[in-house]
Motif scaffolding. Structure first.
Motif, PDB file in Angstrom:
ATOM      1  N   GLU A 150       8.808  15.593  16.166  1.00  0.00           N
ATOM      2  CA  GLU A 150       8.729  14.146  15.912  1.00  0.00           C
ATOM      3  C   GLU A 150       8.376  13.827  14.457  1.00  0.00           C
ATOM      4  N   VAL A 151       7.495  14.635  13.860  1.00  0.00           N
ATOM      5  CA  VAL A 151       7.043  14.360  12.490  1.00  0.00           C
ATOM      6  C   VAL A 151       7.713  15.268  11.455  1.00  0.00           C
ATOM      7  N   SER A 152       8.723  16.044  11.895  1.00  0.00           N
ATOM      8  CA  SER A 152       9.395  16.992  10.994  1.00  0.00           C
ATOM      9  C   SER A 152       8.356  17.865  10.286  1.00  0.00           C
ATOM     10  N   PHE A 153       7.523  18.484  11.089  1.00  0.00           N
ATOM     11  CA  PHE A 153       6.357  19.242  10.626  1.00  0.00           C
ATOM     12  C   PHE A 153       6.748  20.373   9.676  1.00  0.00           C
ATOM     13  N   ARG A 154       6.155  20.351   8.508  1.00  0.00           N
ATOM     14  CA  ARG A 154       6.412  21.359   7.490  1.00  0.00           C
ATOM     15  C   ARG A 154       5.360  22.465   7.507  1.00  0.00           C
TER      16      ARG A 154
ATOM     17  N   LYS B  76       0.825  -1.204   0.000  1.00  0.00           N
ATOM     18  CA  LYS B  76       0.000   0.000   0.000  1.00  0.00           C
ATOM     19  C   LYS B  76       0.867   1.265   0.000  1.00  0.00           C
ATOM     20  N   ILE B  77       0.328   2.301  -0.611  1.00  0.00           N
ATOM     21  CA  ILE B  77       0.953   3.616  -0.586  1.00  0.00           C
ATOM     22  C   ILE B  77       0.639   4.224   0.781  1.00  0.00           C
ATOM     23  N   LYS B  78       1.661   4.764   1.431  1.00  0.00           N
ATOM     24  CA  LYS B  78       1.469   5.356   2.758  1.00  0.00           C
ATOM     25  C   LYS B  78       1.245   6.865   2.626  1.00  0.00           C
ATOM     26  N   LEU B  79       0.106   7.306   3.119  1.00  0.00           N
ATOM     27  CA  LEU B  79      -0.229   8.722   3.137  1.00  0.00           C
ATOM     28  C   LEU B  79      -0.203   9.193   4.585  1.00  0.00           C
ATOM     29  N   GLU B  80       0.493  10.298   4.829  1.00  0.00           N
ATOM     30  CA  GLU B  80       0.498  10.909   6.158  1.00  0.00           C
ATOM     31  C   GLU B  80       0.022  12.335   6.008  1.00  0.00           C
ATOM     32  N   TYR B  81      -1.031  12.653   6.744  1.00  0.00           N
ATOM     33  CA  TYR B  81      -1.616  13.990   6.700  1.00  0.00           C
ATOM     34  C   TYR B  81      -1.346  14.665   8.040  1.00  0.00           C
ATOM     35  N   HIS B  82      -0.543  15.739   8.024  1.00  0.00           N
ATOM     36  CA  HIS B  82      -0.171  16.470   9.246  1.00  0.00           C
ATOM     37  C   HIS B  82      -0.940  17.791   9.287  1.00  0.00           C
ATOM     38  N   PHE B  83      -1.512  18.088  10.445  1.00  0.00           N
ATOM     39  CA  PHE B  83      -2.302  19.322  10.572  1.00  0.00           C
ATOM     40  C   PHE B  83      -2.437  19.720  12.033  1.00  0.00           C
ATOM     41  N   PHE B  84      -2.911  20.948  12.258  1.00  0.00           N
ATOM     42  CA  PHE B  84      -3.343  21.332  13.596  1.00  0.00           C
ATOM     43  C   PHE B  84      -4.691  22.027  13.483  1.00  0.00           C
ATOM     44  N   GLU B  85      -5.471  21.947  14.534  1.00  0.00           N
ATOM     45  CA  GLU B  85      -6.861  22.412  14.516  1.00  0.00           C
ATOM     46  C   GLU B  85      -7.023  23.898  14.225  1.00  0.00           C
ATOM     47  N   GLY B  86      -6.072  24.745  14.606  1.00  0.00           N
ATOM     48  CA  GLY B  86      -6.214  26.180  14.388  1.00  0.00           C
ATOM     49  C   GLY B  86      -5.913  26.621  12.961  1.00  0.00           C
ATOM     50  N   CYS B  87      -5.516  25.718  12.116  1.00  0.00           N
ATOM     51  CA  CYS B  87      -5.157  26.051  10.737  1.00  0.00           C
ATOM     52  C   CYS B  87      -6.421  26.274   9.906  1.00  0.00           C
ATOM     53  N   PRO B  88      -6.517  27.432   9.241  1.00  0.00           N
ATOM     54  CA  PRO B  88      -7.724  27.694   8.459  1.00  0.00           C
ATOM     55  C   PRO B  88      -7.836  26.840   7.190  1.00  0.00           C
ATOM     56  N   ASN B  89      -6.750  26.203   6.763  1.00  0.00           N
ATOM     57  CA  ASN B  89      -6.784  25.430   5.518  1.00  0.00           C
ATOM     58  C   ASN B  89      -6.845  23.923   5.709  1.00  0.00           C
ATOM     59  N   HIS B  90      -6.730  23.457   6.944  1.00  0.00           N
ATOM     60  CA  HIS B  90      -6.660  22.002   7.120  1.00  0.00           C
ATOM     61  C   HIS B  90      -7.958  21.297   6.734  1.00  0.00           C
ATOM     62  N   LYS B  91      -9.099  21.897   6.956  1.00  0.00           N
ATOM     63  CA  LYS B  91     -10.375  21.264   6.613  1.00  0.00           C
ATOM     64  C   LYS B  91     -10.489  21.070   5.100  1.00  0.00           C
TER      65      LYS B  91
ATOM     66  N   ALA C 105      12.256  18.331   5.008  1.00  0.00           N
ATOM     67  CA  ALA C 105      11.974  18.439   6.436  1.00  0.00           C
ATOM     68  C   ALA C 105      12.787  19.610   6.998  1.00  0.00           C
ATOM     69  N   PRO C 106      12.151  20.471   7.777  1.00  0.00           N
ATOM     70  CA  PRO C 106      12.865  21.623   8.325  1.00  0.00           C
ATOM     71  C   PRO C 106      13.821  21.222   9.447  1.00  0.00           C
ATOM     72  N   GLU C 107      14.875  22.009   9.614  1.00  0.00           N
ATOM     73  CA  GLU C 107      15.798  21.759  10.716  1.00  0.00           C
ATOM     74  C   GLU C 107      15.133  22.053  12.054  1.00  0.00           C
ATOM     75  N   GLU C 108      14.286  23.079  12.069  1.00  0.00           N
ATOM     76  CA  GLU C 108      13.581  23.481  13.292  1.00  0.00           C
ATOM     77  C   GLU C 108      12.077  23.502  13.021  1.00  0.00           C
TER      78      GLU C 108
END
Length: 102
Positions: free
Chosen positions: A49-53, A2-17, A70-73
């Motif tokens: 942990e997830v190298s959040f972009r 299977k192709i692995k999809l990872e969706y990273h988001f936070f609730e306050g983001c206006p575009n995540h929905k 992946a960002p350094e910070e």
């Protein structure tokens, strides 16, 4: 395999929905070929942990859909897409392309 999809988001983001909806639409009919993991990034620890972009981010087999490294910070931030949030058709095309390479 299977192709692995990872969706990273936070609730306050206006575009995540919108991205979440586009992703759900994109994988319709492909459920047997993909494995989707949604990661709610709630703090800086998880961001590192997830190298959040930024929110929202979609990784396909560990690779960012726009090739952003992946960002350094990693930090809790919204993500900017030059051409706007990828629509369902574009996301689906990227997933199918990966399926065809497997």
């Amino acid at each position: 395999m299977k192709i692995k999809l990872e969706y990273h988001f936070f609730e306050g983001c206006p575009n995540h929905k919108k991205m979440s909806d586009n992703l759900s639409e994109a994988i319709k009919g492909l459920e047997s070929k993909v494995e989707l993991k949604k990661v709610l990034v709630e703090d800086e620890v998880t961001a590192r942990e997830v190298s959040f972009r930024g929110s929202p981010t979609l990784l396909i087999n560990g690779e960012d859909i726009e090739g952003v490294p992946a960002p350094e910070e990693p930090s809790m931030s919204c993500r900017f897409y030059v051409s706007g949030i990828p629509d369902a058709d574009k996301v689906r095309q990227m997933i199918i392309q990966k399926i065809n390479l497997e």
